[in-house]
Structure formats: structure tokens, C-alpha cells
Design an enzyme around this catalytic site. Structure first.
Site, PDB file in Angstrom:
ATOM      1  N   LYS A   1       4.961  -0.039   9.979  1.00 48.58           N
ATOM      2  CA  LYS A   1       4.878   1.283   9.371  1.00 48.58           C
ATOM      3  C   LYS A   1       4.461   2.328  10.395  1.00 48.58           C
ATOM      4  O   LYS A   1       4.950   3.443  10.393  1.00 48.58           O
ATOM      5  CB  LYS A   1       3.867   1.271   8.222  1.00 48.58           C
ATOM      6  CG  LYS A   1       4.420   0.746   6.916  1.00 48.58           C
ATOM      7  CD  LYS A   1       3.382   0.950   5.815  1.00 48.58           C
ATOM      8  CE  LYS A   1       3.748   0.167   4.557  1.00 48.58           C
ATOM      9  NZ  LYS A   1       2.637   0.178   3.597  1.00 48.58           N
TER      10      LYS A   1
ATOM     11  N   ARG B   1       6.148 -13.290   8.645  1.00 52.67           N
ATOM     12  CA  ARG B   1       6.843 -12.060   8.309  1.00 52.67           C
ATOM     13  C   ARG B   1       8.242 -12.076   8.918  1.00 52.67           C
ATOM     14  O   ARG B   1       8.543 -12.864   9.818  1.00 52.67           O
ATOM     15  CB  ARG B   1       6.056 -10.859   8.810  1.00 52.67           C
ATOM     16  CG  ARG B   1       6.012 -10.791  10.334  1.00 52.67           C
ATOM     17  CD  ARG B   1       5.149  -9.632  10.841  1.00 52.67           C
ATOM     18  NE  ARG B   1       5.232  -8.459  10.012  1.00 52.67           N
ATOM     19  CZ  ARG B   1       4.163  -7.756   9.614  1.00 52.67           C
ATOM     20  NH1 ARG B   1       2.961  -8.156   9.977  1.00 52.67           N
ATOM     21  NH2 ARG B   1       4.308  -6.707   8.891  1.00 52.67           N
TER      22      ARG B   1
ATOM     23  N   GLU C   1       0.872  -1.166   0.000  1.00 55.09           N
ATOM     24  CA  GLU C   1       0.000   0.000   0.000  1.00 55.09           C
ATOM     25  C   GLU C   1       0.920   1.230   0.000  1.00 55.09           C
ATOM     26  O   GLU C   1       1.847   1.302   0.806  1.00 55.09           O
ATOM     27  CB  GLU C   1      -0.890   0.028   1.253  1.00 55.09           C
ATOM     28  CG  GLU C   1      -1.899   1.166   1.182  1.00 55.09           C
ATOM     29  CD  GLU C   1      -2.653   1.395   2.487  1.00 55.09           C
ATOM     30  OE1 GLU C   1      -2.268   0.841   3.527  1.00 55.09           O
ATOM     31  OE2 GLU C   1      -3.641   2.164   2.452  1.00 55.09           O
TER      32      GLU C   1
END
Length: 572
Positions: free
Chosen positions: A281, A271, A44
Site C-alpha cells: 500500500k 502473501r 484496514e
RNA sequence: UCGCGGGUAGUUCAAUUGGCAGAACACCGGACUUUGAAUCCGGGGGUUGCAGGUUCGAGCCCUGCCCCGCGAGCCA
């Protein structure tokens, strides 16, 4: 050397195997997806990429290439509130820096808004989606909880005609933000909360970075992602573990749309996380916004831009990602492991230079003067990289007045210290053996100057009589030195898992994560280091020349330091 | 509380699918060395989360339990 000796370490026998590769191999073998593989990396554009994304990028691009397929870079830009072209450009640049080339120009989920809308009407017409007039709070309350079933919305039983009419008017902009949503009609009692009539569209009168003001309703992630995959022909949609519970929804949408049988399939993996840092983020943005670091490219940050400025080679990151493999166990890697890959790569590629970080003066009392009475200057040859003779040699000016590292002299040497001290002989790299004859101190007792004699017979650092010295030291000629600024970095966080104790990572911020040394003395050729290049300062570590500030060097990573270990052990 | 996922050395992963539990990094020691680096050699390290079961044989299969992660955004 026989051909077998220089065969690559990873032959076919040792090719990496993991659950993803096994899955792909079996899909290939039984003809699923017609023996085709296509992946995508779907960030994104609302922030900068970090080291955690590197694993996903290596997997998405690497696996596709490994099995003869392709990988797209697709921006998942379904939320106009947070997204921006600034991030799009940075992400494109970071992916290229990492060494991967998307099959096509960047793609955007926002390019599929028309198709997504048409499919939404299809679901409404099939009685599988409805417009809900309730506000977010009410819908959330009705969703129930873990072990507690939800209750159905009073608008769930609306007629198809009314739903269609309302949905079209939502799209036409007749209602304010948050007034209504489109929901999939699935099962409010389902154990999996994702299936309790998830929201497909929300009203948001906002400007989108690509579609401008064309839309005032925007699809949610779940409604957009699988369909975008399908539109592009993605076969293997790889994502991280937190989307595991979304997979049934991913499949539900695809199952109820008029699509060919070759539907994309989502597979989740763990992850990548590291000790002593954060990869989120939100947390990274907090550090930047609160000015705790200089910006998104601060060398202490685990952003791709940060570690790139710090001097981490892309090849080291790729090698690391291949080495750690992929699994479904939640994993937090020791940051030291990444650093060992950085050292391995840089040891082979970085040119060696001599720089004195904390200088103290060394005077050679028997150094000759020239015919004019000035101190003689001798240019000595030093290898650019002993690991790679092809890099050749450079000539470095040597004279009777030098800078040496203050750590390299001790008036009273502790046990196991075998650098310079009174009466001790050492080698000055590439030049001569010198023996310490005395030293000067200031009023506070700090050493201000070290006196030595040199042995003219040891030219080039070779002793013709074969005698050994315990230490070889780096040095810089005082009259020829160029000043450089050096930034030394420690970990950004002092705790292995930042925020573990208090819940707030900022509580574990390391106050001394950066130390700037203003006047380090470097041999002349250091002034010619190209911006962005990484060199080894001999015996100290690898240092990256800042891309924009000439004369500023960031310590990428130190060399392994046995002497530091000895000191640490004796301190205990 | 419910569902899903996970648990093998300090850490991250292997173990040819039921056949002698290994590797890398880290740590310790040695060799070599014009970087106390690099390189090479060696070493310590394990109740495979726990308990039971099946089997000649279980890290792997079965049952129960424990612990960790994720899930109740109109974020992705």
C-alpha cells in the site's frame, strides 16, 4: 461424447489440497469448532485493494464456501489517523467485483470498542495490564533487541487500583496524545519481541470515520484483532506470514479473557507477489501521490481498480488464485502466469473486432465502381468469435480503399516474414485474396500506400481452386473507419524485483510503460462497444473500452506473438 | 546477535505421509488453421540447499551446517 468426457477437470479426486484445507478437514473430522467454519476478510480502510489481496479474498471467502461456512467482510479500523470512508466504499465495491458476497453487511472492529474497553478493564483488574507513563522512545529502548532482553518499566508494578483509575482517566480524555499507554503485562525477557509487554491502547484525540469523537484512546491491531474474531464467531482466522510471530500474542489475549472454549485460531499463509510490480500500500500510494500514474485506477497499477479498468476479468483472477494454491513458502509469481489466465478467459468470451493501430493505406486497383462512378461497397460477414459460434456474425464494409497495419507490409520481406510484400498474395479476413503490385514512399522512404489487385473469385476469403496463402490480415475500410484512441501498456517497472538494486522501486520505473496511439482506425461496430467491455482486436490482443472515456481502449494483454519471437531471436 | 518460518525444473506448486520425482506457465519442435491466435501432439530441462546418519529403500525421519524471509511502531 460420453458423460465422462465432459466432466469438469477438477473432480473430487483432484480437488485442491493444501495445508489450509487439510487443517480445516481435520478440524471438521475431529469436531473442533463443532464442525463449523467461519472466516473473515479484514482489510484496514486506509488504501485500495490490490492483486495481492485477491488471494486472501479468494481464500477467506472460497474456503468458507467450500466447507459450508460463512465469511464476513470486517474493516480493521483501529487507527483513525489513516482511515476513511472513501476506502471503505471502494473495498466493498472491489470485493463484490471479484465475485464474493459477504454473509452480512460489512462489519467494523470499531463496533467493538465498548467490549474491547470492558475486556481491557478486566485484564487490568486481573493484574495483567498496566498504564505506562513513559514516552514511545523510552518504551522502545526498554524493549531490548534480538538476543538482548528488555527491561521492565518502572510503572509495571503499579497497583491495580491506580491502573484502573489512570486507564479510566485516559478514556475520559484527561491526558494529551502520547502521554500514557495501556500495556499487557507479559514478559520483557521473552524471545518473541511481540510478547514484551505490548501496547494495547494509545491516546489519540482524533476523529474516527465511524465513531466520530466518542473515543480518544484507540486499541492496537493485536489487542483488537483476535477479540473481534471471537466476538463474530470466527473459527479460522487466516492471515499472511508476517503475523506469524503475533500468533502467541493473539492466543495470550484470548486465553486471559472470559471467552467460551471455541476460540478462533490464527493460521498464516504466504502473501501473493508478482514480478515487475509492487504490492504494498505504501509504495502504491507513493506512485499515486507523486503523479507517476494517473490515479488508483491507472491500468498499469496492480490495484483491483487498475486491473479492472485494464480489462482483467474477475473470473481469470479467481482461477489464477485457485491454481497457484497456498503454502508458506515466500513466493513471487511470474506476471506472465496471471496474463495467461487472462488470455484463457478472454479467448473464450471476447468478441473479435478489426482495428488498425498504425495505419497504412492499401488501394485495390481493380476494384469496381458502381453505376454512379463511385467505388463499390460490399458488406462481408465475419464471425464474432470463432471460438464460440453462438456469438454469430457481423457485417463489415469492404471497398477498394483500406487501412492495413503498417507492420503487415514490407517492401523487402525479411526471412520468415509471410505477410504482404511485392508480388505476395494474402487473404484479407472475410473478404478477398489480394496480391501486391507496388507501393509508394515519401521522401524519407516510409511506405505511404500499398497497391494491390484482388481476385473476385475469392469472395469471403475462400479460394475455389483451393490455393493457400501464408497470411490472413485484418483491415478497415477507409470511408467507414471510426477513429479510436488506444493505450498500449508495458510493465510499470523494468526490473523483475523493483528496487532490488538500489532499495528504491522508483529507480526501476519503466519510462515507456504507456504509449498512446491517437488515431487508430476501427471497423464501425467498434463505436458501439459498451463502456467497460473487453474485445479482441484481431491479431493484436485484448482491449478494454474505458468506462468513462468513450473511444479510449486500454490494451489488457497482447496475443501470443510468434512473429515477435522470431524477430527477437534473429536480432540476437 | 536471538527467535520463528521457509528451501523440490527458469517460475509457482504436486508427489496417496518412507516406495519408479510430476503438472502448469515459460522455452524449443511438429500438426492444424480464414487471427503467426486458439487447439492438439512431442521435446529439453532436477546432485529435491549442503554434509552425514537411520532404513531393503529417504524429497519425506534424525543430527549438523548453509541460504532466504519475517520479527525490536503508541502501523496493520
Amino acid at each position: 461424447m460420453s458423460p465422462a468426457d465432459d466432466a469438469p477437470d477438477r473432480g473430487p479426486d483432484t480437488a485442491p489440497t493444501d495445508f489450509l484445507r487439510e487443517l480445516i478437514r481435520s478440524d471438521m473430522a475431529d469436531g473442533t469448532f463443532g464442525g463449523r467454519i467461519q472466516t473473515r476478510f479484514p482489510p484496514e480502510p486506509n488504501g485500495y485493494l490490490h492483486i495481492g489481496h485477491a488471494k486472501a479474498i479468494c481464500l477467506d471467502f472460497g474456503l468458507a464456501a467450500e466447507f459450508g461456512g460463512t465469511c464476513n467482510l470486517r474493516f480493521d479500523d483501529t487507527n483513525p489517523d489513516t482511515e476513511d470512508t472513501e476506502f471503505v466504499e471502494a473495498i466493498v465495491d472491489d470485493v463484490a467485483w471479484l465475485g464474493f458476497e459477504p454473509e452480512r453487511a460489512p462489519l467494523y472492529a470499531s463496533s467493538y470498542f465498548d467490549q474491547l474497553y470492558a475486556w481491557a478493564e478486566h485484564l487490568v483488574s486481573a493484574g495483567l495490564a498496566y498504564v505506562d507513563d513513559q514516552d514511545g522512545e523510552t518504551i522502545s529502548a526498554q524493549r531490548g533487541g534480538f538476543g538482548r532482553p528488555g527491561v521492565e518499566s518502572p510503572f509495571r508494578t503499579r497497583s491495580i487500583e491506580e491502573n484502573l483509575d489512570l486507564f479510566r482517566r485516559m478514556r475520559a480524555g484527561e491526558f494529551p496524545d502520547g502521554a500514557r499507554v495501556l500495556r499487557a503485562k507479559i514478559d520483557m525477557q521473552h524471545d518473541n519481541m511481540q510478547l514484551r509487554d505490548p501496547v494495547m491502547y494509545r491516546i489519540r484525540h482524533a476523529h474516527h470515520h465511524r465513531t466520530g469523537d466518542d473515543w480518544c484512546i484507540y486499541p492496537t491491531y493485536d489487542w483488537a484483532h483476535g477479540q473481534s474474531d471471537a466476538i463474530e464467531g470466527v473459527t479460522h482466522s487466516l492471515c499472511t506470514l508476517e503475523f506469524d510471530s503475533h500468533r502467541p500474542l493473539y492466543d495470550w489475549y484470548l486465553d486471559h479473557l472470559p471467552l467460551p472454549s471455541d476460540r478462533p485460531r490464527q493460521t498464516e499463509f504466504a502473501r501473493l507477489e508478482f514480478t515487475y510490480t509492487v504490492t504494498s500500500k505504501r509504495k502504491l500510494a507513493k506512485l499515486v501521490e507523486d503523479r507517476l500514474v494517473d490515479g488508483w485506477d491507472d491500468p498499469r497499477l496492480p490495484t483491483l481498480r487498475g486491473i479492472r479498468r485494464r480489462g482483467y476479468p474477475a473470473a481469470a483472477i479467481r482461477d489464477f488464485c485457485e491454481f497457484i494454491g497456498v503454502a508458506r513458502t515466500v513466493s513471487r509469481h511470474e506476471i506472465e502466469l496471471l496474463e495467461s489466465f487472462v488470455r484463457r478467459e478472454l479467448n473464450a468470451t471476447a468478441l473479435r473486432r478489426m482495428v488498425v493501430l498504425r495505419p497504412v493505406r492499401l488501394t485495390i486497383t481493380n476494384w469496381p465502381v458502381d453505376e454512379h462512378g463511385a467505388a463499390a461497397v460490399e458488406w462481408v460477414e465475419v464471425a464474432n468469435n470463432p471460438e464460440n459460434p453462438d456469438e454469430g456474425v457481423r457485417r463489415v464494409p469492404f471497398s477498394g480503399s483500406l487501412w492495413i497495419e503498417s507492420d503487415d507490409f514490407r517492401a523487402e520481406p525479411p526471412p520468415k516474414f509471410f505477410r504482404l510484400s511485392p508480388g505476395r498474395e494474402v487473404r484479407l479476413r472475410g473478404a478477398y485474396f489480394v496480391t501486391c503490385t507496388g507501393f509508394e514512399t515519401d521522401d524519407a522512404g516510409n511506405v505511404t500506400e500499398v497497391m494491390c489487385t484482388y481476385d473476385p473469385a475469392t469472395t469471403g476469403g475462400n479460394a475455389p481452386d483451393g490455393r493457400k496463402v501464408k497470411s490472413t490480415m485484418h483491415w478497415v475500410s477507409v470511408d467507414h473507419a471510426v477513429d479510436v484512441m488506444v493505450a498500449l501498456y508495458e510493465r510499470l517497472f523494468a526490473a523483475e524485483v523493483p528496487g532490488e538494486a538500489t532499495g528504491d522501486p522508483l529507480d526501476d520505473l519503466n519510462p515507456t510503460s504507456r504509449e498512446v496511439l491517437e488515431r487508430c482506425r476501427a471497423e464501425p461496430i467498434v463505436g458501439e462497444c459498451p463502456p467497460g467491455s473487453v474485445v479482441q482486436f484481431e491479431r493484436l490482443g485484448y482491449f478494454a473500452h474505458d468506462p468513462s472515456t468513450a473511444g479510449l481502449f486500454h490494451r489488457t494483454v497482447g496475443l501470443r506473438d510468434e512473429w515477435a519471437n522470431i524477430q527477437r531471436r534473429s536480432a540476437r
